[in-house]
Design a protein around this motif. Structure first.
Motif, PDB file in Angstrom:
ATOM      1  N   SER A  55      39.271  46.191  29.517  1.00 58.70           N
ATOM      2  CA  SER A  55      38.068  45.442  29.855  1.00 58.70           C
ATOM      3  C   SER A  55      38.405  44.231  30.728  1.00 58.70           C
ATOM      4  CB  SER A  55      37.303  45.008  28.603  1.00 58.70           C
ATOM      5  OG  SER A  55      38.018  44.032  27.881  1.00 58.70           O
ATOM      6  N   ALA A  56      39.601  43.688  30.592  1.00 54.58           N
ATOM      7  CA  ALA A  56      40.021  42.570  31.447  1.00 54.58           C
ATOM      8  C   ALA A  56      40.072  43.024  32.905  1.00 54.58           C
ATOM      9  CB  ALA A  56      41.372  42.034  31.009  1.00 54.58           C
ATOM     10  N   GLN A  57      40.581  44.219  33.140  1.00 55.41           N
ATOM     11  CA  GLN A  57      40.650  44.757  34.503  1.00 55.41           C
ATOM     12  C   GLN A  57      39.250  45.010  35.060  1.00 55.41           C
ATOM     13  OE1 GLN A  57      43.199  48.194  34.115  1.00 55.41           O
ATOM     14  NE2 GLN A  57      44.493  47.027  32.720  1.00 55.41           N
ATOM     15  N   ARG A  58      38.373  45.576  34.252  1.00 63.33           N
ATOM     16  CA  ARG A  58      36.999  45.834  34.709  1.00 63.33           C
ATOM     17  C   ARG A  58      36.267  44.532  35.023  1.00 63.33           C
ATOM     18  NH1 ARG A  58      37.494  49.723  30.657  1.00 63.33           N
ATOM     19  NH2 ARG A  58      36.292  48.472  29.179  1.00 63.33           N
ATOM     20  N   ASP A  59      36.484  43.503  34.187  1.00 61.37           N
ATOM     21  CA  ASP A  59      35.859  42.204  34.443  1.00 61.37           C
ATOM     22  C   ASP A  59      36.359  41.594  35.744  1.00 61.37           C
ATOM     23  OD1 ASP A  59      34.387  42.397  32.117  1.00 61.37           O
ATOM     24  OD2 ASP A  59      35.649  41.012  30.970  1.00 61.37           O
ATOM     25  N   LEU A  60      37.648  41.695  36.006  1.00 58.77           N
ATOM     26  CA  LEU A  60      38.191  41.181  37.265  1.00 58.77           C
ATOM     27  C   LEU A  60      37.557  41.894  38.456  1.00 58.77           C
ATOM     28  CD1 LEU A  60      41.976  40.876  36.391  1.00 58.77           C
ATOM     29  CD2 LEU A  60      40.468  39.008  37.091  1.00 58.77           C
ATOM     30  N   GLU A  61      37.448  43.207  38.370  1.00 61.36           N
ATOM     31  CA  GLU A  61      36.873  43.992  39.460  1.00 61.36           C
ATOM     32  C   GLU A  61      35.410  43.603  39.691  1.00 61.36           C
ATOM     33  OE1 GLU A  61      36.911  46.459  42.616  1.00 61.36           O
ATOM     34  OE2 GLU A  61      38.629  45.909  41.389  1.00 61.36           O
ATOM     35  N   ARG A  62      34.650  43.478  38.637  1.00 62.41           N
ATOM     36  CA  ARG A  62      33.238  43.105  38.779  1.00 62.41           C
ATOM     37  C   ARG A  62      33.091  41.696  39.348  1.00 62.41           C
ATOM     38  NH1 ARG A  62      31.885  45.302  33.206  1.00 62.41           N
ATOM     39  NH2 ARG A  62      31.668  43.109  32.749  1.00 62.41           N
ATOM     40  N   TRP A  63      33.939  40.781  38.903  1.00 64.45           N
ATOM     41  CA  TRP A  63      33.881  39.410  39.390  1.00 64.45           C
ATOM     42  C   TRP A  63      34.196  39.358  40.888  1.00 64.45           C
ATOM     43  CZ3 TRP A  63      37.485  36.198  41.651  1.00 64.45           C
ATOM     44  CH2 TRP A  63      37.094  34.868  41.793  1.00 64.45           C
ATOM     45  N   LEU A  64      35.239  40.069  41.324  1.00 69.28           N
ATOM     46  CA  LEU A  64      35.606  40.052  42.738  1.00 69.28           C
ATOM     47  C   LEU A  64      34.541  40.725  43.594  1.00 69.28           C
ATOM     48  CD1 LEU A  64      37.822  38.963  44.567  1.00 69.28           C
ATOM     49  CD2 LEU A  64      38.981  41.168  44.366  1.00 69.28           C
ATOM     50  N   ASN A  65      33.921  41.784  43.081  1.00 70.19           N
ATOM     51  CA  ASN A  65      32.829  42.429  43.822  1.00 70.19           C
ATOM     52  C   ASN A  65      31.627  41.505  43.962  1.00 70.19           C
ATOM     53  OD1 ASN A  65      34.054  44.840  44.490  1.00 70.19           O
ATOM     54  ND2 ASN A  65      33.445  45.835  42.588  1.00 70.19           N
ATOM     55  N   ARG A  66      31.379  40.683  42.970  1.00 73.67           N
ATOM     56  CA  ARG A  66      30.284  39.716  43.064  1.00 73.67           C
ATOM     57  C   ARG A  66      30.628  38.614  44.061  1.00 73.67           C
ATOM     58  NH1 ARG A  66      28.479  36.621  37.776  1.00 73.67           N
ATOM     59  NH2 ARG A  66      30.449  35.600  38.205  1.00 73.67           N
TER      60      ARG A  66
END
Length: 135
Positions: A55-66
């Motif tokens: 979930s840490a990796q998914r959160d990083l990806e979502r944050w960078l996409n935002r």
């Protein structure tokens, strides 16, 4: 020792390559030294991140996409698709090389740390990493 390894990515996201890098450290036979890693692409990057909870990796990806959205009207470099220019920006904001100490023949990573290629494009790619392993 300088060696090139390949990491196949899926879609956008983080792809762990710790074992591939560690294998090359073992082959080099270095007890203590440093491993420098370079990703040879302008639309992918490298990071050391938590390898226990995805979930840490998914959160990083979502944050960078935002932070770096697709289809921004400011982008001129769009002929390779909506993810192209954002991928270049993400690569600039993150790291394209890493240096990791080698201690007792192993990468001196923490308990929950892993090395990742961070794919910023949507399609699967073959990403080349150059490793320089030495004393």
């Amino acid at each position: 020792m300088v060696v090139q390894i390949e990491v196949i990515t899926g879609s956008q996201g983080l792809f762990e390559c710790t074992s591939q890098v560690q294998e090359q450290v073992y082959v080099a036979g270095i007890d203590s030294g440093i491993c420098n890693i370079l990703v040879q692409h302008t639309s992918a990057s490298l990071t050391i991140q938590e390898n226990a909870d995805p979930s840490a990796q998914r959160d990083l990806e979502r944050w960078l996409n935002r932070l770096v959205p697709e289809n921004d009207p400011l982008y001129m470099h769009v002929f390779e698709g909506a993810d192209d220019m954002p991928a270049h920006i993400k690569s600039c904001l993150t790291a394209t090389s890493l240096s990791i100490p080698i201690l007792n023949g192993r990468l001196a990573l923490g308990t929950w740390q892993g090395i990742y290629v961070w794919e910023h494009r949507h399609k699967s790619r073959s990403r080349q990493l150059v490793l320089h392993i030495g004393k």
